[in-house]
Motif scaffolding. Structure first.
Motif, PDB file in Angstrom:
ATOM      1  N   ALA A   1      30.011 -32.332 -19.855  1.00  7.89           N
ATOM      2  CA  ALA A   1      30.207 -30.993 -20.421  1.00  7.89           C
ATOM      3  C   ALA A   1      30.946 -30.060 -19.478  1.00  7.89           C
ATOM      4  O   ALA A   1      31.515 -29.058 -19.926  1.00  7.89           O
TER       5      ALA A   1
ATOM      6  N   GLY B   1      33.952 -23.215 -21.510  1.00  8.37           N
ATOM      7  CA  GLY B   1      34.296 -24.585 -21.172  1.00  8.37           C
ATOM      8  C   GLY B   1      35.311 -24.712 -20.047  1.00  8.37           C
ATOM      9  O   GLY B   1      35.935 -25.772 -19.890  1.00  8.37           O
TER      10      GLY B   1
ATOM     11  N   TRP C   1      22.271 -28.472 -19.699  1.00  9.13           N
ATOM     12  CA  TRP C   1      23.527 -28.109 -19.025  1.00  9.13           C
ATOM     13  C   TRP C   1      23.195 -27.747 -17.595  1.00  9.13           C
ATOM     14  O   TRP C   1      22.145 -27.136 -17.355  1.00  9.13           O
TER      15      TRP C   1
ATOM     16  N   ARG D   1      23.329 -22.951 -20.979  1.00 11.47           N
ATOM     17  CA  ARG D   1      24.573 -23.180 -21.694  1.00 11.47           C
ATOM     18  C   ARG D   1      25.743 -22.716 -20.834  1.00 11.47           C
ATOM     19  O   ARG D   1      25.603 -21.795 -20.018  1.00 11.47           O
ATOM     20  N   ASP D   2      26.895 -23.346 -21.037  1.00  9.46           N
ATOM     21  CA  ASP D   2      28.125 -22.900 -20.372  1.00  9.46           C
ATOM     22  C   ASP D   2      28.401 -21.449 -20.752  1.00  9.46           C
ATOM     23  O   ASP D   2      28.207 -21.032 -21.898  1.00  9.46           O
TER      24      ASP D   2
END
Length: 456
Positions: free
Chosen positions: A90, A142, A85, A137-138
Motif C-alpha cells: 500500500a 497514496g 496500514w 489509513r494513508d
C-alpha cells in the motif's frame, strides 16, 4: 550448563572486538524485565491513548511487509498485532526502493487525531487514525511525503515527528548510505500534518548517522540520535542541544549517553524514543539480542526501556542500561505469571534448553535441536485445574503448527487442543482440564522457538 552458556556469549563478544574478561553476565536470570517485548523488533515509537500503551516497531530481521504493533494496559503484558496500514504494497510509489516497512513515529496532533510517519521503500509516508489503535489509513493520496529522490546522496528514512509546547509540529529525518555520511533534515509541518510550512533545513549535528528524536526539557531542545552500525557493536545514542527546533545544535559533553557495555552484556543500543510516564522521562530503544552474532549474519534486535535523566547543568546524564528493566512509573512491577512448572522435552544447546520457556525472561528462549517430534513438557508438580495456554513464540508473525496434550502420570497423553497452525504473541489456546503434566507437540522442528509458555 550456565558456565558453558557464559563462555559462548563471551566468545561472541570477543569476536566483535569487545573484551571477553567481563564479570558474570546477568542477562539470562529468571524474571528479567528487559527486553520488554518477546521477539525481535527495532526502531520503537511509544504512545499512550485512553489508558493503554502502544509500541509501534520495525519487525526484524530488517523489516517486514507490515509494521509491528504491541498493546498493553499495564506496560508489562503486551499483545502483538499488525495494523492495516502501512504495508509494503500500500505504501509503494514509482520512486520507491526495495526496503521494507521501517521506523514508525506516532504522535497526537492538536486536533486530537493521531499521525504516523514511517519509512517504506526508502521513502517517508504519512498515515492517520482516530486513535492510536487505528484504524490507520494513508493520509497523502497514496504518495510519499518525502520521496527517495529528495536528497539522493542520503537515506530518506527514520522520520520522527516532534510537537512543541505551542502545538507546532516538526518532522526530522535522514540517514546515510553504507553506515557513513548520515544527514539530518527538518521541516515545519503545516496544521494539516502533511505539508511542509517553509523550507527543509539540514541541521546535522556532529557524529550523526540516523534515528533523530527531538526532546524538549528545561526550555532547551535536545536532538538525540544514533551513530555507528546497528549490525555491529558500534551503535549508540548521542545528543546535541540548541535553543530552537532548528538549532544550531552542539553535541553535549556527556554524549554518547548510551552505548555498548560489555560488562552488562548490552550490545549496540540505539534508535530510540523518549517518553514520559508519571512525569518521569524514559528511553525506549533496541539493542542486539543475545547471544550476539559478531558476524552480523542475522539482525535480531530487541526492545528495552531504561530511565533517562536531564541534569541541572543542561546535559543529559549517561543512561545505565539494565536487564531488570527500568522501574517505569505507571508500569506494573512485573509481568503477569501463570502456574509455576518444571520444564523438560526436546533439548536445545546450552543456551536454549526447555527451562528457558519457563524463566519469565524475554532475552532467553527454548530453541530445540533438530529432531522429530519436538516436545515441550510442563510438570505442574501436582494435579491441578488449568484453563489454557499463552504461548510467546520466537516470531510473532510466523505460523507454528502444534497441539496440546495432558497426562496424569507423565506416560499416557490425551489430546486437549488439536494440531493446528497458529500465529501471534501471545498465542492463546483454551484447554480447560485438571492434570499434572501438559505437553506441546510441534509438527516440525524447523525454526521452533518459544520465549515463554504461560499456563493459566
Amino acid at each position: 550448563m550456565m558456565k558453558n552458556a557464559f563462555a559462548i556469549l563471551a566468545l561472541c563478544l570477543a569476536g566483535a572486538g569487545v573484551a571477553a574478561d567481563v564479570p558474570t553476565p546477568r542477562w539470562d536470570l529468571p524474571g528479567a524485565g528487559n527486553p520488554l517485548l518477546p521477539g525481535y523488533f527495532a526502531d520503537p515509537s511509544i504512545v499512550r491513548d485512553r489508558g493503554r500503551w502502544y509500541i509501534f516497531a520495525t519487525i526484524d530481521p530488517w523489516g517486514d511487509d507490515r509494521l509491528g504493533l504491541w498493546q498493553s494496559d499495564n506496560g508489562r503484558d503486551w499483545t502483538f498485532s499488525t495494523p492495516d496500514w502501512p504495508t509494503k504494497q500500500a505504501a509503494t510509489s514509482p520512486t520507491s526502493g526495495d526496503a521494507k516497512v521501517w521506523a514508525p513515529s506516532v504522535v497526537q496532533a492538536r486536533d486530537g487525531r493521531w499521525w504516523m510517519y514511517v519509512s517504506v521503500g526508502n521513502e517517508i509516508w504519512v498515515g492517520t487514525a482516530p486513535s492510536a489503535g487505528g484504524p490507520w489509513r494513508d493520509a497523502n493520496g497514496g504518495k510519499p511525503l518525502v520521496n527517495k529522490a529528495f536528497a539522493p546522496k542520503y537515506h530518506m528514512i527514520d522520520a520522527e515527528a516532534f510537537i512543541d509546547d505551542d502545538g507546532q509540529a516538526y518532522l526530522y529525518w535522514g540517514s546515510g548510505w553504507n553506515w557513513t555520511n548520515g544527514h539530518c533534515f527538518v521541516a515545519k509541518l503545516k496544521p494539516d500534518m502533511i505539508g511542509f510550512d517553509g523550507p527543509v533545513r539540514d541541521v546535522t549535528p556532529a557524529n550523526y548517522f540516523e534515528g533523530p528524536f527531538m526532546v524538549k526539557a528545561n526550555g532547551r531542545y535536545y536532538l538525540t540520535y544514533s551513530d555507528g552500525n546497528t549490525t555491529k557493536d558500534t551503535y549508540k545514542v548521542r545528543y546535541a542541544a540548541g535553543a530552537t527546533p532548528f538549532g544550531p545544535f552542539e553535541e553535549g559533553v556527556t554524549s554518547p549517553i548510551l552505548q555498548t557495555d560489555a560488562a552488562r552484556q548490552i550490545v549496540s543500543p540505539g534508535h530510540h524514543a523518549v517518553f514520559r510516564s508519571g512525569g518521569d522521562p524514559y528511553i525506549l530503544y533496541h539493542r542486539q539480542g543475545l547471544p550476539f552474532d559478531p558476524a552480523g549474519t542475522e539482525v535480531k534486535r530487541q526492545i528495552a526501556v531504561d530511565a533517562l535523566r536531564f541534569a541541572a547543568d543542561g546535559t543529559i546524564a549517561k543512561v545505565e542500561p539494565t536487564h531488570t528493566g527500568g522501574a517505569v512509573t505507571g508500569f506494573a512491577a512485573a509481568r503477569t505469571r501463570g502456574l509455576r512448572w518444571q520444564a523438560s522435552g526436546t533439548a536445545g544447546d546450552p543456551l536454549h534448553g526447555p527451562e528457558r520457556a519457563a524463566d519469565d525472561n524475554y532475552a532467553t528462549l527454548w530453541k530445540p535441536l533438530v529432531g522429530r517430534p519436538v516436545t515441550l513438557v510442563a510438570d505442574l508438580g501436582k494435579s491441578r485445574p488449568v484453563r489454557g495456554t499463552r504461548l510467546r513464540p520466537e516470531y510473532a508473525t510466523k505460523p507454528y503448527r502444534f497441539r496440546v496434550e495432558a497426562s496424569r502420570d507423565g506416560r499416557r497423553w490425551t489430546p486437549l487442543a488439536a494440531d493446528a497452525v497458529r500465529t501471534g504473541s501471545p498465542i492463546v489456546v483454551a484447554h480447560p482440564t485438571t492434570t499434572r503434566w501438559l505437553r506441546l507437540v510441534f509438527a516440525d522442528a524447523a525454526d521452533v522457538g518459544v520465549f515463554e509458555w504461560t499456563i493459566d
